[in-house]
Design an enzyme around this catalytic site. Sequence first.
Site, short mmCIF file in Angstrom:
data_model
loop_
_atom_site.label_atom_id
_atom_site.label_comp_id
_atom_site.label_asym_id
_atom_site.label_seq_id
_atom_site.Cartn_x
_atom_site.Cartn_y
_atom_site.Cartn_z
N SER A 140 -8.49 -123.00 -16.49
CA SER A 140 -8.55 -122.27 -17.76
C SER A 140 -7.14 -122.16 -18.29
O SER A 140 -6.18 -122.17 -17.51
CB SER A 140 -9.12 -120.87 -17.54
OG SER A 140 -8.94 -120.07 -18.71
N TYR A 158 -9.82 -113.00 -12.89
CA TYR A 158 -10.14 -114.35 -13.38
C TYR A 158 -8.86 -115.14 -13.60
O TYR A 158 -8.75 -116.30 -13.16
CB TYR A 158 -10.94 -114.25 -14.67
CG TYR A 158 -11.35 -115.59 -15.23
CD1 TYR A 158 -12.50 -116.25 -14.77
CD2 TYR A 158 -10.59 -116.21 -16.23
CE1 TYR A 158 -12.87 -117.48 -15.27
CE2 TYR A 158 -10.96 -117.45 -16.73
CZ TYR A 158 -12.10 -118.07 -16.27
OH TYR A 158 -12.46 -119.30 -16.77
#
Length: 253
Positions: A140, A158
């Site tokens: 990401s 995350y």
Amino acid sequence: MGKPVILITGGLTGIGRATAVAFAEKGAKVVVAGRRDEVGKTLAEELRVLGSEAEFVHADVRNEDEVRAMVEETVARFGRLDVAVNNAGTEGVPGPITDQTAQTYHDTFDTNVLGVVLSMKYEVRVMKEQASGVIINISSTVGHAAFGLVAATQGTMYAGSKHAVEGLTKSVALEVASSGIRVNAVAPGPIDTGMLLRTAGAPDKVEGLMKVIPQGRLGRTKELAAAIVFLASEDAAFITGHVLDVDGGLAAS
């Protein structure tokens, strides 16, 4: 070599599903792995309609025995493993560090990091025997930078897990570079998926995300799939240890 054999973890929805379709449309043999049997079997049937020899394998990437079996079943069915896309992931529990616990850490890192470690462990073993193969991990943009609303919606755990994925990608790429194996990562920006909608939580946050993306829109899963197919191809034969941003210019802003 014939038609390549592709294994995709987290292959039942979102980016994983789009990638499975993209490879199937090119005639590849595709194995999709995930935890929902009926969804997986239905997807495999859809991929066969597209002309692919496709199979579903039940696998939870947090479980080493299931990961081992996933890779073994792929090789038993098709004789080899040419491309592995390690896409299984979770947003975990978004929130600041002061709200995190040992359990929220495990809820995120066991899938996003341990799952990648275990998958690469068994994928590399097969690919070393073949002296060839491509591994593509899904990271990401928050794995190497934090962008206001993006970081706020996806959270500390995350972001940390995706930093780990990128470190693992580069380390393993160097470890196996002389073995004929390439290892890269694709780093999506905000993509129009169920995960984004869950983490954003409200339409105004989605609108806020689009405002910080230079191209002014969310990415599409088929755009991520196209990047993955490129990295898996011979056109990318001299690319390894790389993290490819697919983010509408977000990382450059």
